[in-house]
Scaffold this motif. Structure first.
Motif, PDB file in Angstrom:
ATOM      1  N   ARG A 115       0.821  -1.197   0.000  1.00 45.36           N
ATOM      2  CA  ARG A 115       0.000   0.000   0.000  1.00 45.36           C
ATOM      3  C   ARG A 115       0.863   1.259   0.000  1.00 45.36           C
ATOM      4  N   LEU A 116       0.263   2.313  -0.530  1.00 46.50           N
ATOM      5  CA  LEU A 116       0.886   3.625  -0.534  1.00 46.50           C
ATOM      6  C   LEU A 116       0.708   4.284   0.827  1.00 46.50           C
ATOM      7  N   PRO A 117       1.417   5.375   1.110  1.00 48.77           N
ATOM      8  CA  PRO A 117       1.267   6.038   2.415  1.00 48.77           C
ATOM      9  C   PRO A 117      -0.166   6.432   2.755  1.00 48.77           C
ATOM     10  N   ASP A 118      -1.010   6.704   1.725  1.00 50.27           N
ATOM     11  CA  ASP A 118      -2.399   7.075   2.006  1.00 50.27           C
ATOM     12  C   ASP A 118      -3.306   5.871   2.172  1.00 50.27           C
ATOM     13  N   GLY A 119      -2.751   4.649   2.138  1.00 50.53           N
ATOM     14  CA  GLY A 119      -3.536   3.442   2.374  1.00 50.53           C
ATOM     15  C   GLY A 119      -4.053   2.760   1.127  1.00 50.53           C
ATOM     16  N   ARG A 120      -3.903   3.368  -0.054  1.00 56.73           N
ATOM     17  CA  ARG A 120      -4.395   2.754  -1.282  1.00 56.73           C
ATOM     18  C   ARG A 120      -3.477   1.620  -1.734  1.00 56.73           C
ATOM     19  N   LEU A 121      -4.068   0.620  -2.364  1.00 58.74           N
ATOM     20  CA  LEU A 121      -3.280  -0.450  -2.963  1.00 58.74           C
ATOM     21  C   LEU A 121      -2.465   0.098  -4.130  1.00 58.74           C
ATOM     22  N   VAL A 122      -1.350  -0.528  -4.416  1.00 51.12           N
ATOM     23  CA  VAL A 122      -0.495  -0.139  -5.540  1.00 51.12           C
ATOM     24  C   VAL A 122      -1.045  -0.820  -6.783  1.00 51.12           C
ATOM     25  N   LEU A 123      -1.696  -0.053  -7.650  1.00 50.58           N
ATOM     26  CA  LEU A 123      -2.398  -0.648  -8.795  1.00 50.58           C
ATOM     27  C   LEU A 123      -1.808  -0.248 -10.141  1.00 50.58           C
ATOM     28  N   SER A 124      -1.421   1.008 -10.299  1.00 50.84           N
ATOM     29  CA  SER A 124      -0.940   1.493 -11.590  1.00 50.84           C
ATOM     30  C   SER A 124       0.574   1.646 -11.606  1.00 50.84           C
ATOM     31  N   ALA A 125       1.105   1.929 -12.801  1.00 47.04           N
ATOM     32  CA  ALA A 125       2.545   2.159 -12.925  1.00 47.04           C
ATOM     33  C   ALA A 125       2.954   3.419 -12.174  1.00 47.04           C
ATOM     34  N   ARG A 126       2.093   4.427 -12.193  1.00 42.60           N
ATOM     35  CA  ARG A 126       2.402   5.644 -11.443  1.00 42.60           C
ATOM     36  C   ARG A 126       2.354   5.386  -9.940  1.00 42.60           C
ATOM     37  N   ASP A 127       1.457   4.494  -9.499  1.00 39.10           N
ATOM     38  CA  ASP A 127       1.447   4.107  -8.087  1.00 39.10           C
ATOM     39  C   ASP A 127       2.774   3.448  -7.709  1.00 39.10           C
ATOM     40  N   ALA A 128       3.312   2.646  -8.626  1.00 41.84           N
ATOM     41  CA  ALA A 128       4.592   1.979  -8.362  1.00 41.84           C
ATOM     42  C   ALA A 128       5.701   2.998  -8.175  1.00 41.84           C
TER      43      ALA A 128
END
Length: 554
Positions: free
Chosen positions: A13-26
């Motif tokens: 998960r990202l710092p805001d709690g969202r799952l890592v889904l996209s390339a930009r999330d990565a």
């Protein structure tokens, strides 16, 4: 839609709690811009991403290493501990797992009638981009397809796990989970033991014959005995996405030397004798020819290198230390062979590591030895001792470390022998007593040979005629500031230690080491003979280990 408790417990998960889904999330997960990450992964030249070199294999040949650097390495170093945390270690897996090692792997197979070793073919290269991407998309990571592609591209090189990347070991354990489950089940069904260390697979049993589902023995055309893997073992390995290396299948009987991941396991897990002989030979060359000459011969002649590596003398020293650490791990810290080898290093190395000093001196290993007269204890020695403790220095002070009933002479000798730095408190009182004079002069003599570093602390205007070696040294003048003295000692302990003069390949002997305090000396007050006092000539020079703990009776 809110996440379920199970969904919240899984996934990167990202710092805001969202799952890592996209390339930009990565890219956000790794803390780099999307443009920089995609350039490093997809457009940068190979030499900008990995440095390639070869190292010799334990069994012969060379192993190709790809060491990442730049953004690739930074991202892998952030991901590697996360992978270790997510991996639920299988009981049979021993490689790259905390508190497990080749030793824990070998111990499982000690005292067995048969030991079977099998290697996997191209273990790391066979774990390709697709397998890694699928792993990241599944639990416990739950990455989106685009993010999983970025993560897999980050962790693979030339469509395989690169040996040299920090993420490759934990990923190989994740991918091998199915293999471990299948082979553990096969081992239980056939009444044998199973373990895996990376690509090294081992089965062992005390049965009268080895189960044919795992290994089959046969006679070759030349009449010699051979061994091949059983069909059930082959099916399990292939179904798990790996292949067997048929050239490395060995069945070892009890009357042979049985080895598992390089350790003998006939009776107990132990190092091979040739390793001990190799360490002794390296130490002998170091003593006879000096460090630089021994190192040059090691790399040019014994290792077959065409040119010496950078800082080859330091590399040779590191090899010796690494071999000793390995033997200590296997045989234990109290093993006599290990202790004797460490004591030999202590004689040769002017700046021994804490590992070596602790092996020889144990809990009596000190950073600083405070030499002082008893009259200077309250106002000078004790405040400096306390200031050293605040800076994390382990200093020796007689009143703090010599308890009731303990041998005064042994504690003094052990502490002075272990400490690399000596604080010499020189006052009008200390120069009038024989004990401090002998103590300081001996430490100064050992400094000349590179075995000690002496920091003089001058109190008032003492008569230095009895301390000729102290003249001209960069001494401190005592002004009551114990913290300043402790800071100077800290710099002496952590700074570059003096190097012993090079010893040419001649009959030049090592600098003599003074003997310990006589066991018959009184336990306190001035004495006629101080510690480490010069000794009369003897036919055989005692080793440093003998000097500290006494010559072994024959």
């Amino acid at each position: 839609m809110p996440l379920t408790p199970v969904e919240e417990a899984e996934g990167l998960r990202l710092p805001d709690g969202r799952l890592v889904l996209s390339a930009r999330d990565a890219a956000t997960y790794f803390g780099v811009s999307f443009g920089k990450l995609t350039y490093a992964l997809y457009r940068a030249a190979e030499e900008q991403r990995y440095r390639a070199f070869e190292i010799p294999k334990r069994t012969g040949g060379m192993r190709q290493i790809y060491a990442p650097h730049g953004i690739i390495r930074q991202a892998q170093e952030k991901l590697a501990p996360v992978l270790q945390e997510f991996y639920a270690a299988h009981p049979a897996a021993h490689g790259f797992i905390k508190e497990r090692s080749i030793l824990s792997n070998a111990k499982l197979h000690t005292g067995q009638r048969y030991v079977l070793n099998v290697d996997l073919e191209d273990f790391f290269p066979s774990i390709n981009f697709g397998r890694v991407r699928g792993l990241f998309m599944a639990a416990p990571f739950k990455l989106g397809p685009a993010a999983a592609s970025v993560f897999a591209q980050l962790c693979t090189h030339r469509n395989g796990l690169p040996q040299g990347a920090p993420t490759s070991p934990p990923l190989s354990n994740f991918i091998s989970a199915q293999l471990d489950r299948s082979l553990s089940r096969l081992a239980r069904e056939n009444g044998v033991r199973y373990s895996r260390y990376a690509d090294d697979i081992t089965f062992s049993t005390n049965q009268a014959s080895f189960p044919p589902a795992i290994a089959v023995t046969s006679r070759g055309e030349d009449g010699g005995a051979g061994v091949r893997t059983g069909e059930a073992l082959e099916r399990a390995v292939i179904a798990s996405g790996f292949a067997l290396n048929y050239r490395k299948v060995r069945l070892q009987k009890r009357d042979q030397r049985q080895s598992v991941t390089g350790l003998n396991v006939n009776e107990k897990a132990n190092v091979a004798r040739k390793r001990i002989r190799r360490i002794r030979a390296m130490l002998h060359a170091w003593q006879k020819h000096g460090l630089e000459a021994a190192a040059a011969e090691h790399y040019l002649r014994h290792r077959g290198m065409l040119q010496l590596p950078t800082h080859f003398d330091r590399a040779y020293r590191n090899v010796v230390y690494g071999q000793l650490a390995f033997v200590k791990m296997v045989r234990g810290a109290d093993d006599p062979v290990v202790l004797n080898l460490c004591a030999k290093v202590l004689e040769l190395d002017p700046n021994p590591s804490r590992f070596i000093r602790q092996m020889v001196f144990g809990a009596d290993d000190y950073d600083v030895f405070i030499s002082h007269a008893s009259e200077d204890k309250d106002e000078i020695a004790r405040p400096i001792f306390e200031a050293c403790a605040k800076l994390g220095l382990k200093a020796f002070l007689d009143e703090a470390h010599i308890g009731w009933g303990q041998s005064f002479t042994q504690k003094i000798n052990t502490a002075l022998g272990s400490a690399r730095t000596v604080l010499a408190v020189v006052s009008s009182t200390s120069v009038a007593k024989e004990w401090p004079i002998v103590e300081v002069n001996t430490a100064l003599a050992l400094e000349v040979s590179g075995q000690k570093k002496v920091v003089p602390l001058i109190v008032g205007k003492p008569d230095l005629s009895k301390l000729p070696l102290i003249r001209g040294k960069d001494a401190m003048a005592w002004n009551g500031d114990a913290a300043a003295v402790a800071k100077r000692l800290k710099a002496a302990v952590t700074g570059d230690a003096p190097r012993r003069p090079a010893i040419t390949p001649s009959r030049t002997a090592l600098p003599p080491v003074a003997p310990p305090l006589s066991a018959t000396a009184p336990r306190s007050g001035p004495v006629g003979v101080g510690p480490w006092a010069p000794s009369p000539a003897r036919k055989r020079k005692l080793s440093f280990f003998e000097l500290l703990f006494g010559r072994r009776k024959r």
